[in-house]
Scaffold this active site. Structure first.
Site, PDB file in Angstrom:
ATOM      1  N   HIS A  58       0.828  -1.229   0.000  1.00 11.80           N
ATOM      2  CA  HIS A  58       0.000   0.000   0.000  1.00 11.80           C
ATOM      3  C   HIS A  58       0.856   1.270   0.000  1.00 11.80           C
ATOM      4  O   HIS A  58       0.311   2.372  -0.159  1.00 11.80           O
ATOM      5  CB  HIS A  58      -0.924   0.048   1.218  1.00 11.80           C
ATOM      6  CG  HIS A  58      -1.940  -1.050   1.250  1.00 11.80           C
ATOM      7  ND1 HIS A  58      -2.802  -1.302   0.198  1.00 11.80           N
ATOM      8  CD2 HIS A  58      -2.237  -1.969   2.203  1.00 11.80           C
ATOM      9  CE1 HIS A  58      -3.577  -2.335   0.509  1.00 11.80           C
ATOM     10  NE2 HIS A  58      -3.258  -2.765   1.712  1.00 11.80           N
ATOM     11  N   HIS A  76      -6.114  -7.449  -0.250  1.00 11.40           N
ATOM     12  CA  HIS A  76      -6.275  -6.024  -0.563  1.00 11.40           C
ATOM     13  C   HIS A  76      -5.535  -5.684  -1.861  1.00 11.40           C
ATOM     14  O   HIS A  76      -4.467  -6.235  -2.129  1.00 11.40           O
ATOM     15  CB  HIS A  76      -5.695  -5.170   0.570  1.00 11.40           C
ATOM     16  CG  HIS A  76      -6.287  -5.464   1.916  1.00 11.40           C
ATOM     17  ND1 HIS A  76      -5.675  -6.315   2.822  1.00 11.40           N
ATOM     18  CD2 HIS A  76      -7.430  -5.040   2.489  1.00 11.40           C
ATOM     19  CE1 HIS A  76      -6.430  -6.379   3.917  1.00 11.40           C
ATOM     20  NE2 HIS A  76      -7.500  -5.623   3.739  1.00 11.40           N
ATOM     21  N   ASP A  97      -2.519 -10.883  -2.130  1.00 11.01           N
ATOM     22  CA  ASP A  97      -3.077 -10.328  -0.890  1.00 11.01           C
ATOM     23  C   ASP A  97      -4.555 -10.007  -1.112  1.00 11.01           C
ATOM     24  O   ASP A  97      -4.971  -9.699  -2.228  1.00 11.01           O
ATOM     25  CB  ASP A  97      -2.305  -9.054  -0.537  1.00 11.01           C
ATOM     26  CG  ASP A  97      -2.605  -8.530   0.855  1.00 11.01           C
ATOM     27  OD1 ASP A  97      -1.800  -8.793   1.770  1.00 11.01           O
ATOM     28  OD2 ASP A  97      -3.636  -7.850   1.022  1.00 11.01           O
ATOM     29  N   ASP A 152      -4.037 -12.911   3.645  1.00 11.46           N
ATOM     30  CA  ASP A 152      -5.255 -12.477   4.334  1.00 11.46           C
ATOM     31  C   ASP A 152      -6.530 -12.763   3.541  1.00 11.46           C
ATOM     32  O   ASP A 152      -7.629 -12.417   3.989  1.00 11.46           O
ATOM     33  CB  ASP A 152      -5.182 -10.993   4.726  1.00 11.46           C
ATOM     34  CG  ASP A 152      -4.578 -10.121   3.642  1.00 11.46           C
ATOM     35  OD1 ASP A 152      -4.349 -10.610   2.517  1.00 11.46           O
ATOM     36  OD2 ASP A 152      -4.332  -8.925   3.926  1.00 11.46           O
TER      37      ASP A 152
HETATM   38 ZN   LIG Z   1      -3.837  -7.286   2.898  1.00 14.00          ZN
END
Ligand SMILES: [Zn+2]
Length: 308
Positions: A126, A165, A163, A244
């Site tokens: 991120h 996200h 991931d 995750d």
């Molecule tokens: Zn994540």
């Protein structure tokens, strides 16, 4: 040739406070499963060095590097964004996390190892060029890719991000960069609410709806990632390895199983074997259900290390 396992004790000292899911226990959960599974004996361990400003500046402006150094507290804790904090050890942990990416690339191109897994934190995907975000400070996979290009003269790096996200920072850094192809799956709509608005041609983004599991994931990889990767012919593969999306992980609502991490690693390893002499660097990103994280990393590592 061996699989490296790169980490550093500084990565355990970065602590964002009681109850924060991105916690030091994530790394000890991985270590526990390495021992329980017996895979530890098959890995070559290395300590992560500190990344240099020259290595980081291939990704982040020097003003940003200065601002992070100035934000680092002597005592207590400072917040960089609502989810991301620094304690007195965070700067070194972040420099080690990025440094592990550099070491992994160097060891591979010196033909000392076949591939590497970096068990480090803070994570990185991120982190944008000039902004920390979502537990991330430096974009570790971006540091790996740029180091391979600038220090080892390769022209094409594939970044694989599974991931849960979307790796918005990595996309911001590399969008429209012909040296990088990024293939990712992520839950959508979900934090950070990016990755679906007209992505650049070098972004193979496959959003998955809440509740999606193995079948959705396998279809995304076989129908979207693999054809693009084979056309791109990467000389190095870098994983943003977040765990995750696991069904036991309450951070999000995808339903991947342990075996999916083994399966996706096998698929990508076949691409790396075809085009990149098997060269793979895997950087830990998310994964917050501690048992599932440790078990999933073992599945990933078994394939990297060529074990059954
Ligand atoms: Zn994540």
């Amino acid at each position: 040739m061996a699989t490296a396992f790169i980490t550093h004790p500084d990565c355990l000292k970065h602590d964002m406070g009681a109850g924060h899911p991105e916690q030091p226990a994530r790394l000890t959960a991985i270590e526990d499963q390495l021992i329980a599974s017996g895979i530890d004996a098959h890995l070559q361990r290395y300590e992560a060095p500190l990344a240099t400003d020259e290595q980081l500046a291939r990704v982040h402006p020097v003003e940003y590097l200065r601002a992070i150094r100035e934000a680092a507290p002597q005592t207590g804790r400072v917040h960089l964004d609502p989810d991301t904090a620094m304690n007195p050890h965070t700067l070194d942990a972040a420099l080690r996390a990025a440094g592990s990416a550099v070491l992994a690339v160097d060891l591979i191109f010196q033909n000392r190892i076949q591939n590497a897994f970096c068990s480090v934190r803070p994570p990185g995907h991120h982190a944008c060029r000039a902004r920390p975000m979502g537990f991330c400070i430096f974009n570790n996979v971006a540091v790996a890719a740029r180091h391979a290009i600038h220090a080892h003269g390769i022209e094409r790096v594939a970044i694989i991000d599974f991931d849960v996200h979307h790796g918005n920072g990595t996309e911001e850094i590399f969008e429209a960069d012909p040296a990088v192809l990024m293939a990712s799956t992520f839950q959508h709509p979900f934090y950070p609410y990016s990755g679906t608005e007209m992505p650049a041609a070098n972004m193979v983004n496959v959003p998955l709806p809440a509740g999606a599991g193995s079948k959705h994931f396998h279809d995304a990889v076989t129908q979207h990632w693999l054809p693009a990767l084979d056309e791109f012919e990467p000389e190095l593969v870098v994983f943003s390895a977040g765990f995750d999306a696991h069904i036991e992980d309450e951070m999000a609502m995808l339903q991947f199983k342990d075996a999916d991490y083994r399966w996706v690693t096998e698929q990508v390893k076949a691409v790396a074997d075809r085009h990149a002499k098997g060269r793979m660097v895997s950087m830990l990103e998310g994964g917050y259900a501690l048992s599932a994280l440790g078990r999933s990393v073992v599945q990933h590592l078994r394939v990297l290390a060529g074990l059954n």
